[in-house]
Scaffold this motif. Sequence first.
Motif, PDB file in Angstrom:
ATOM      1  N   THR A  19      73.434  13.999  13.508  1.00 47.04           N
ATOM      2  CA  THR A  19      73.267  13.001  14.572  1.00 47.04           C
ATOM      3  C   THR A  19      74.160  11.795  14.320  1.00 47.04           C
ATOM      4  O   THR A  19      74.815  11.285  15.234  1.00 47.04           O
ATOM      5  CB  THR A  19      71.789  12.562  14.664  1.00 47.04           C
ATOM      6  N   THR A  20      74.211  11.346  13.071  1.00 43.93           N
ATOM      7  CA  THR A  20      75.047  10.194  12.727  1.00 43.93           C
ATOM      8  C   THR A  20      76.520  10.508  12.957  1.00 43.93           C
ATOM      9  O   THR A  20      77.253   9.698  13.538  1.00 43.93           O
ATOM     10  CB  THR A  20      74.803   9.777  11.262  1.00 43.93           C
ATOM     11  N   ILE A  21      76.964  11.675  12.517  1.00 48.56           N
ATOM     12  CA  ILE A  21      78.367  12.060  12.714  1.00 48.56           C
ATOM     13  C   ILE A  21      78.696  12.144  14.202  1.00 48.56           C
ATOM     14  O   ILE A  21      79.766  11.690  14.636  1.00 48.56           O
ATOM     15  CB  ILE A  21      78.676  13.379  11.982  1.00 48.56           C
ATOM     16  N   GLU A  22      77.786  12.681  15.006  1.00 51.68           N
ATOM     17  CA  GLU A  22      78.003  12.744  16.453  1.00 51.68           C
ATOM     18  C   GLU A  22      78.212  11.343  17.034  1.00 51.68           C
ATOM     19  O   GLU A  22      79.145  11.114  17.816  1.00 51.68           O
ATOM     20  CB  GLU A  22      76.799  13.370  17.158  1.00 51.68           C
ATOM     21  N   LYS A  23      77.339  10.410  16.654  1.00 54.72           N
ATOM     22  CA  LYS A  23      77.434   9.038  17.165  1.00 54.72           C
ATOM     23  C   LYS A  23      78.729   8.372  16.718  1.00 54.72           C
ATOM     24  O   LYS A  23      79.407   7.705  17.507  1.00 54.72           O
ATOM     25  CB  LYS A  23      76.235   8.214  16.692  1.00 54.72           C
ATOM     26  N   VAL A  24      79.081   8.517  15.447  1.00 50.92           N
ATOM     27  CA  VAL A  24      80.305   7.919  14.912  1.00 50.92           C
ATOM     28  C   VAL A  24      81.523   8.505  15.620  1.00 50.92           C
ATOM     29  O   VAL A  24      82.437   7.771  16.020  1.00 50.92           O
ATOM     30  CB  VAL A  24      80.388   8.131  13.383  1.00 50.92           C
ATOM     31  N   ALA A  25      81.545   9.822  15.796  1.00 49.42           N
ATOM     32  CA  ALA A  25      82.676  10.476  16.465  1.00 49.42           C
ATOM     33  C   ALA A  25      82.854   9.938  17.876  1.00 49.42           C
ATOM     34  O   ALA A  25      83.983   9.649  18.302  1.00 49.42           O
ATOM     35  CB  ALA A  25      82.480  11.989  16.480  1.00 49.42           C
TER      36      ALA A  25
END
Length: 166
Positions: A19-25
């Motif tokens: 979820t964090t990687i999705e948001k950062v991306a």
Amino acid sequence: MKKRYAVAFTGPSNSGKTTTIEKVARILMEDAKKVAIIKNDPKDKAVFDVEGKDSWKFFRTGAEVVVTSPSRTTLFSHRQKSLEEIVEMLGDFDYLLVEGLKTLPLPRIAIFRNSVDESYFYYSEAIAVDDSVEIDEYDIPPSIDLLDLNDTDRLVDWIKTHAKAV
């Protein structure tokens, strides 16, 4: 050649890495950046193709398989790739976000919910937690930055400052 940067995320299962990687991306791409993501599957349990389909049949032969279409290219490989090989395959990107792969020499954010596993401190430059973690219960080394898991803009700022050129 333009500079390309990489950072890694680590943490226990269900801590919020994906979820964090999705948001950062998404934030990086809003800033007109090209983003690539590597996901590690340490237990070899991910399923990428449907049994019986041509690509599944080809992969079962043991061959390296590439599936191309107008909108994507997918590589199915039986060989583990080094970071350098993966970076070369990915081609043009500004930021590479890696989930897992603790042994890669990349700046790393460890992500935790509910509790912190201090064994991650050895290979993390930052930890990101939410309100479910009583952070005062832990002895966070001063060399590790403490980030709010829900403050994605701050996570992106940290990445822009600490990501490694690759």
